[in-house]
Write a protein that holds these residues in place. Sequence first.
Motif, PDB file in Angstrom:
ATOM      1  N   ARG A 192      51.408 -49.282  26.738  1.00 28.23           N
ATOM      2  CA  ARG A 192      51.006 -48.260  25.767  1.00 28.23           C
ATOM      3  C   ARG A 192      50.444 -48.845  24.478  1.00 28.23           C
ATOM      4  NH1 ARG A 192      55.612 -43.448  25.963  1.00 28.23           N
ATOM      5  NH2 ARG A 192      55.177 -42.782  28.111  1.00 28.23           N
ATOM      6  N   LEU A 193      50.741 -50.097  24.183  1.00 28.56           N
ATOM      7  CA  LEU A 193      50.239 -50.698  22.952  1.00 28.56           C
ATOM      8  C   LEU A 193      48.709 -50.806  22.942  1.00 28.56           C
ATOM      9  CD1 LEU A 193      50.810 -51.944  20.234  1.00 28.56           C
ATOM     10  CD2 LEU A 193      51.238 -54.128  21.359  1.00 28.56           C
ATOM     11  N   PRO A 194      48.040 -51.291  23.999  1.00 29.99           N
ATOM     12  CA  PRO A 194      46.568 -51.289  23.984  1.00 29.99           C
ATOM     13  C   PRO A 194      45.972 -49.895  23.850  1.00 29.99           C
ATOM     14  CG  PRO A 194      47.401 -52.694  25.740  1.00 29.99           C
ATOM     15  CD  PRO A 194      48.576 -51.927  25.211  1.00 29.99           C
ATOM     16  N   THR A 195      46.609 -48.914  24.449  1.00 32.32           N
ATOM     17  CA  THR A 195      46.112 -47.543  24.329  1.00 32.32           C
ATOM     18  C   THR A 195      46.168 -47.065  22.895  1.00 32.32           C
ATOM     19  OG1 THR A 195      46.890 -47.082  26.570  1.00 32.32           O
ATOM     20  CG2 THR A 195      46.398 -45.190  25.175  1.00 32.32           C
ATOM     21  N   ALA A 196      47.246 -47.390  22.185  1.00 36.66           N
ATOM     22  CA  ALA A 196      47.358 -46.995  20.781  1.00 36.66           C
ATOM     23  C   ALA A 196      46.273 -47.636  19.939  1.00 36.66           C
ATOM     24  CB  ALA A 196      48.737 -47.370  20.254  1.00 36.66           C
ATOM     25  N   LEU A 197      45.926 -48.885  20.220  1.00 33.91           N
ATOM     26  CA  LEU A 197      44.865 -49.560  19.472  1.00 33.91           C
ATOM     27  C   LEU A 197      43.507 -48.905  19.725  1.00 33.91           C
ATOM     28  CD1 LEU A 197      45.913 -53.282  19.991  1.00 33.91           C
ATOM     29  CD2 LEU A 197      46.088 -51.959  17.895  1.00 33.91           C
ATOM     30  N   MET A 198      43.228 -48.563  20.959  1.00 41.12           N
ATOM     31  CA  MET A 198      41.944 -47.938  21.277  1.00 41.12           C
ATOM     32  C   MET A 198      41.836 -46.542  20.677  1.00 41.12           C
ATOM     33  SD  MET A 198      41.078 -49.211  25.159  1.00 41.12           S
ATOM     34  CE  MET A 198      42.696 -48.841  25.851  1.00 41.12           C
ATOM     35  N   LEU A 199      42.941 -45.790  20.678  1.00 42.77           N
ATOM     36  CA  LEU A 199      42.903 -44.448  20.086  1.00 42.77           C
ATOM     37  C   LEU A 199      42.714 -44.493  18.571  1.00 42.77           C
ATOM     38  CD1 LEU A 199      45.718 -42.642  22.112  1.00 42.77           C
ATOM     39  CD2 LEU A 199      43.251 -42.386  22.345  1.00 42.77           C
ATOM     40  N   SER A 200      43.040 -45.611  17.942  1.00 37.79           N
ATOM     41  CA  SER A 200      42.833 -45.737  16.499  1.00 37.79           C
ATOM     42  C   SER A 200      41.388 -46.055  16.147  1.00 37.79           C
ATOM     43  CB  SER A 200      43.754 -46.817  15.933  1.00 37.79           C
ATOM     44  OG  SER A 200      43.401 -48.090  16.442  1.00 37.79           O
ATOM     45  N   GLY A 201      40.539 -46.322  17.133  1.00 36.21           N
ATOM     46  CA  GLY A 201      39.129 -46.585  16.881  1.00 36.21           C
ATOM     47  C   GLY A 201      38.695 -48.004  17.131  1.00 36.21           C
ATOM     48  N   LEU A 202      39.574 -48.859  17.655  1.00 38.65           N
ATOM     49  CA  LEU A 202      39.230 -50.247  17.916  1.00 38.65           C
ATOM     50  C   LEU A 202      38.661 -50.403  19.324  1.00 38.65           C
ATOM     51  CD1 LEU A 202      42.375 -51.967  16.367  1.00 38.65           C
ATOM     52  CD2 LEU A 202      40.154 -51.602  15.285  1.00 38.65           C
ATOM     53  N   VAL A 203      37.841 -51.424  19.492  1.00 33.05           N
ATOM     54  CA  VAL A 203      37.227 -51.707  20.790  1.00 33.05           C
ATOM     55  C   VAL A 203      37.527 -53.153  21.170  1.00 33.05           C
ATOM     56  CG1 VAL A 203      35.400 -49.993  20.490  1.00 33.05           C
ATOM     57  CG2 VAL A 203      35.032 -52.328  19.684  1.00 33.05           C
ATOM     58  N   GLU A 204      37.195 -53.488  22.416  1.00 33.24           N
ATOM     59  CA  GLU A 204      37.421 -54.839  22.945  1.00 33.24           C
ATOM     60  C   GLU A 204      38.883 -55.253  22.746  1.00 33.24           C
ATOM     61  OE1 GLU A 204      34.567 -57.760  21.756  1.00 33.24           O
ATOM     62  OE2 GLU A 204      32.954 -56.295  21.620  1.00 33.24           O
ATOM     63  N   VAL A 205      39.778 -54.338  23.029  1.00 36.65           N
ATOM     64  CA  VAL A 205      41.216 -54.604  22.876  1.00 36.65           C
ATOM     65  C   VAL A 205      41.692 -55.438  24.057  1.00 36.65           C
ATOM     66  CG1 VAL A 205      43.491 -53.545  22.729  1.00 36.65           C
ATOM     67  CG2 VAL A 205      41.544 -52.464  21.592  1.00 36.65           C
ATOM     68  N   LYS A 206      42.393 -56.512  23.761  1.00 35.12           N
ATOM     69  CA  LYS A 206      42.917 -57.365  24.831  1.00 35.12           C
ATOM     70  C   LYS A 206      44.208 -58.033  24.383  1.00 35.12           C
ATOM     71  CE  LYS A 206      39.812 -61.156  23.499  1.00 35.12           C
ATOM     72  NZ  LYS A 206      38.764 -62.073  23.981  1.00 35.12           N
ATOM     73  N   GLU A 207      44.985 -58.419  25.370  1.00 35.43           N
ATOM     74  CA  GLU A 207      46.263 -59.083  25.122  1.00 35.43           C
ATOM     75  C   GLU A 207      46.044 -60.594  25.105  1.00 35.43           C
ATOM     76  OE1 GLU A 207      50.068 -59.852  27.894  1.00 35.43           O
ATOM     77  OE2 GLU A 207      49.712 -57.714  27.453  1.00 35.43           O
ATOM     78  N   LEU A 208      46.495 -61.233  24.037  1.00 34.35           N
ATOM     79  CA  LEU A 208      46.323 -62.675  23.889  1.00 34.35           C
ATOM     80  C   LEU A 208      47.543 -63.470  24.329  1.00 34.35           C
ATOM     81  CD1 LEU A 208      44.554 -62.852  20.394  1.00 34.35           C
ATOM     82  CD2 LEU A 208      43.507 -62.781  22.667  1.00 34.35           C
ATOM     83  N   GLN A 209      48.731 -62.929  24.091  1.00 35.27           N
ATOM     84  CA  GLN A 209      49.948 -63.694  24.369  1.00 35.27           C
ATOM     85  C   GLN A 209      51.117 -62.751  24.581  1.00 35.27           C
ATOM     86  OE1 GLN A 209      50.904 -66.440  21.239  1.00 35.27           O
ATOM     87  NE2 GLN A 209      52.522 -67.472  22.378  1.00 35.27           N
ATOM     88  N   LYS A 210      52.005 -63.141  25.485  1.00 38.33           N
ATOM     89  CA  LYS A 210      53.235 -62.383  25.725  1.00 38.33           C
ATOM     90  C   LYS A 210      54.354 -63.385  25.962  1.00 38.33           C
ATOM     91  CE  LYS A 210      53.073 -58.805  28.457  1.00 38.33           C
ATOM     92  NZ  LYS A 210      53.014 -58.010  29.709  1.00 38.33           N
ATOM     93  N   GLU A 211      55.425 -63.259  25.188  1.00 38.20           N
ATOM     94  CA  GLU A 211      56.532 -64.198  25.292  1.00 38.20           C
ATOM     95  C   GLU A 211      57.832 -63.504  24.916  1.00 38.20           C
ATOM     96  OE1 GLU A 211      55.571 -67.317  22.615  1.00 38.20           O
ATOM     97  OE2 GLU A 211      55.662 -66.063  20.810  1.00 38.20           O
TER      98      GLU A 211
END
Length: 336
Positions: free
Chosen positions: A141-160
Amino acid sequence: MTGPKRPSRAAETGRASAEDRSSDMAEMAAYGISAGQRVAVIWDSSSPVEGLKNLVAKIQALVGPESRVSVENIDQLSRSAHAASSFDVVLSGMVPGSVTLHSVEVLAEIARILKPGGRVLLKEPVAAQIGDNNRIRTAARLPTALMLSGLVEVKELQKEPLTPEETQSVQELLSYHDNDLLSVQMEGKKPNFEVGSSSQLKLSFAKKSASSGKPAVDPAAAKLWTLSANDMDDEGMDLLDSDELLDSEDLKKPDPSSLKAPSCKESGKKKACKNCTCGLAEDLEQEKKESPQPKSACGNCYLGDAFRCASCPYMGMPAFKPGEKILLAENNLHDA
């Protein structure tokens, strides 16, 4: 004999400082920060003070003294009165040890203060699955929240996984006691245009030249599909006689009864149609004329049963106006 000279302490210190600066520049380059840019660093109550100071010092050393690094608390971001499109890069929750959660309003404000084409990097703790705490998003759901705020090219860089210190901060600040939390670093960009911007479209309404229009038609093909009256040779053509298309059954005279429409009587109707042609309307009209109409002997039949004779055919019927047509049942007429 004299042994090899050991490097002085000043030289070792300078070498270590150079290595640190090189490491810091590599870290800032990974953040997409370069000299001359304006950078915003967003922190919250979970951010360690020393970690925040070190991060701001590294950014300031890279972008130069002429570029201002703005440090904003996440709860006061909307009240900071930054103009739209003010920053090239926004870092949020990137202070080591932070467990920053970004609301919808914070993400919208970050997108507003970013320049077109600007970059945002944020880190946020997420849950592996949906739980009872609605404040913590899942990793999906975090990438979806970023896109709904108006951002593009949303991607995950790191998960730990979270460090023990970060896990303790989440449990204290958010009252979350499950052990399925992860720290996710995301990247997003603002589109290369402002909200509400417009651009003029260059449209050409000039007529196209004949050469650039439809392809030329082959004269031989055009002549093949062209037919005129001069091409019709009646003497050389075999015309088909229309009478030859009829067989013996088509030449028989039809039975008049088969051409007659079904009558109202055959369809079981008690009332003639509006445009009756079967004769039912005439039959009903003749029956009305032949039906006997009883005549009153006393002249009081219309007043009601109190004024009628014992043998009155209207006995039991309601009063009516003089001259009004009353239809009597057949058994009443026989009794009368």
